[in-house]
Design a protein around this motif. Structure first.
Motif, PDB file in Angstrom:
ATOM      1  N   MET A   1       0.863  -1.285  -0.038  1.00  0.00           N
ATOM      2  CA  MET A   1       0.007  -0.091   0.018  1.00  0.00           C
ATOM      3  C   MET A   1       1.006   1.149   0.059  1.00  0.00           C
ATOM      4  O   MET A   1       1.789   1.304   0.822  1.00  0.00           O
ATOM      5  CB  MET A   1      -0.797   0.028   1.387  1.00  0.00           C
ATOM      6  CG  MET A   1      -1.959   1.221   1.297  1.00  0.00           C
ATOM      7  SD  MET A   1      -2.575   1.371   2.474  1.00  0.00           S
ATOM      8  CE  MET A   1      -3.683  -0.215   2.702  1.00  0.00           C
TER       9      MET A   1
ATOM     10  N   THR B   1     -10.100   3.014   1.178  1.00  0.00           N
ATOM     11  CA  THR B   1      -9.383   1.675   1.231  1.00  0.00           C
ATOM     12  C   THR B   1      -9.784   1.004   2.512  1.00  0.00           C
ATOM     13  O   THR B   1     -10.157  -0.095   2.517  1.00  0.00           O
ATOM     14  CB  THR B   1      -7.902   2.151   1.482  1.00  0.00           C
ATOM     15  OG1 THR B   1      -7.716   2.710   0.238  1.00  0.00           O
ATOM     16  CG2 THR B   1      -7.088   0.781   1.495  1.00  0.00           C
TER      17      THR B   1
ATOM     18  N   ARG C   1      -6.368  -1.694  -6.190  1.00  0.00           N
ATOM     19  CA  ARG C   1      -5.949  -0.124  -5.918  1.00  0.00           C
ATOM     20  C   ARG C   1      -6.332   0.466  -7.208  1.00  0.00           C
ATOM     21  O   ARG C   1      -6.706   1.758  -7.033  1.00  0.00           O
ATOM     22  CB  ARG C   1      -4.367  -0.361  -5.819  1.00  0.00           C
ATOM     23  CG  ARG C   1      -3.577   0.923  -5.710  1.00  0.00           C
ATOM     24  CD  ARG C   1      -4.196   2.015  -4.915  1.00  0.00           C
ATOM     25  NE  ARG C   1      -4.367   1.435  -3.686  1.00  0.00           N
ATOM     26  CZ  ARG C   1      -5.076   2.154  -2.553  1.00  0.00           C
ATOM     27  NH1 ARG C   1      -5.564   3.269  -3.042  1.00  0.00           N
ATOM     28  NH2 ARG C   1      -5.494   1.530  -1.257  1.00  0.00           N
TER      29      ARG C   1
END
Length: 382
Positions: A1, A309, A328
């Motif tokens: 991430m 997220t 993503r």
């Protein structure tokens, strides 16, 4: 991430009830302890009535919707302000930002039972929220009972008639003339039922959560009509008040269950714990100042990338350490499209769910996939 998308540790302020520290029982106790003197109500609970708790299909639905909600600090500040002051929370924002889900999140966090839902339309009136009375059905059944009684007197057999929706073969009992023991038209209780607002105002030690959904779609008079009920925490059912001299106590159904279960004294309902009222609005109209003055207002903004997220992780039950690389690009595409037109958060969840399920796996279909699941709610078509 990416480091820029890391969600910081959740802030917990010591005065918070909603999403504060402690168990649900401790939060309920804290809520009961901090009751403003001017928002104290004197309703007496019916010892024979118990509202739904944290079990059953209705609670499962409330918990399913509320458990995955991700409130930010401003939201928790506003919700707790409304809790402490016993004031309705007016939540505004674009469609799909989670206004309705916030009510389920409050009920889930404090374990207050299933959310009572009142969806508003242009035809909604205050009485719709307080109670329903099937006067036509009661008159119809009374007439059928009289017909049966007349047929039995002349033939010895009851008339083979039944009300629409009544199981065939059911014998309707004759109605005695109106007297002190029998209200005109027969018992009234089977034809009365509390609405979502009326059920929320039944006297209980523990408050219920009431969602008044899309109040901006209401008739112009409804917000004003609600003021008296919100101030007094009480209302009268005229049909019961008229027979109170001979029938001071009548048991009727609630929004949770149509079967008669809660006792109403002399037609008056008075709350003890003021319900937690969440009113939602898409901003399609303005409200009168007296109404706004009695509400705590919260404007929900579209969620940021870090919040999106976190929402995806919680809603899809993904482990915290799970790599977000598979979806993503979908979050990034969602944010890009949201600039040109409104999108709902559940559209992103749909896209991620499809991706994780292996659907639309051909790279050549990516644009078609995004145009299918991320259709803008406003603005130019994709």
């Amino acid at each position: 991430m990416n480091e820029d998308t890391v969600v910081t540790a959740e802030v917990v302020k010591d005065w918070w009830i909603y999403r504060g520290a402690g168990t649900a029982a401790e939060k309920q106790a804290l809520l009961a302890e901090h009751r403003p003197p001017w928002r104290s109500f004197k309703g007496e609970p019916d010892p024979g009535y118990a509202p739904p708790g944290t079990s059953g299909a209705s609670w499962d639905e409330t918990h399913r919707r509320g458990a995955g909600y991700v409130p930010d600090e401003d939201e928790k500040d506003s919700v707790n302000t409304a809790l402490y002051l016993r004031r309705p929370l007016l939540v505004t924002g674009k469609p799909g930002v989670g206004k309705s889900t916030l009510a389920h999140s409050i009920a889930t966090d404090l374990e207050l039972g299933p959310v009572l839902h009142w969806p508003i339309t242009s035809r909604s009136s205050l009485r719709d929220g307080l109670y329903q009375y099937d006067a036509i059905g009661r008159l119809h059944d009374a007439n059928l009972r009289h017909l049966d009684a007349a047929a039995k007197r002349t033939t010895g057999q009851p008339a083979l008639r039944h009300r629409r929706g009544t199981p065939a073969g059911r014998v309707l009992r004759p109605t005695a003339p109106a007297s002190a023991d029998q209200p005109p038209g027969g018992p009234i209780a089977p034809y009365l039922r509390l609405g979502p607002l009326g059920t929320a105002l039944v006297a209980q030690e523990r408050p219920r959560v009431l969602l008044v959904d899309e109040i901006d779609k209401s008739d112009i008079d409804l917000p004003g009509d609600l003021l008296t009920v919100f101030e007094e925490g009480a209302f009268e059912i005229p049909e019961l008040a008229r027979i109170a001299a001979h029938h001071p106590t009548v048991k009727i159904g609630t929004q949770d269950d149509p079967e008669p279960q809660v006792k109403i004294e002399r037609g008056l309902i008075q709350c003890l714990a003021f319900p937690i009222v969440v009113l939602t609005s898409n901003g399609e109209r303005d409200f009168p100042p007296p109404f706004l003055r009695r509400c705590i207002r919260l404007d929900l903004k579209p969620p940021s990338e870090p919040k999106l997220t976190q929402i995806v992780r919680q809603r899809l039950a993904l482990d915290e350490g799970t790599d977000d690389a598979p979806y993503r690009d979908l979050i990034e595409a969602y944010l890009e499209r949201r600039v040109e037109g409104d999108l709902a958060t559940d559209q992103l969840l749909n896209a991620v769910q499809l991706r994780l399920s292996g659907a639309w796996s051909d790279d050549s279909d990516r644009t078609k996939f995004l145009n299918t699941v991320l259709q803008r709610l406003t603005g130019p078509p994709a």
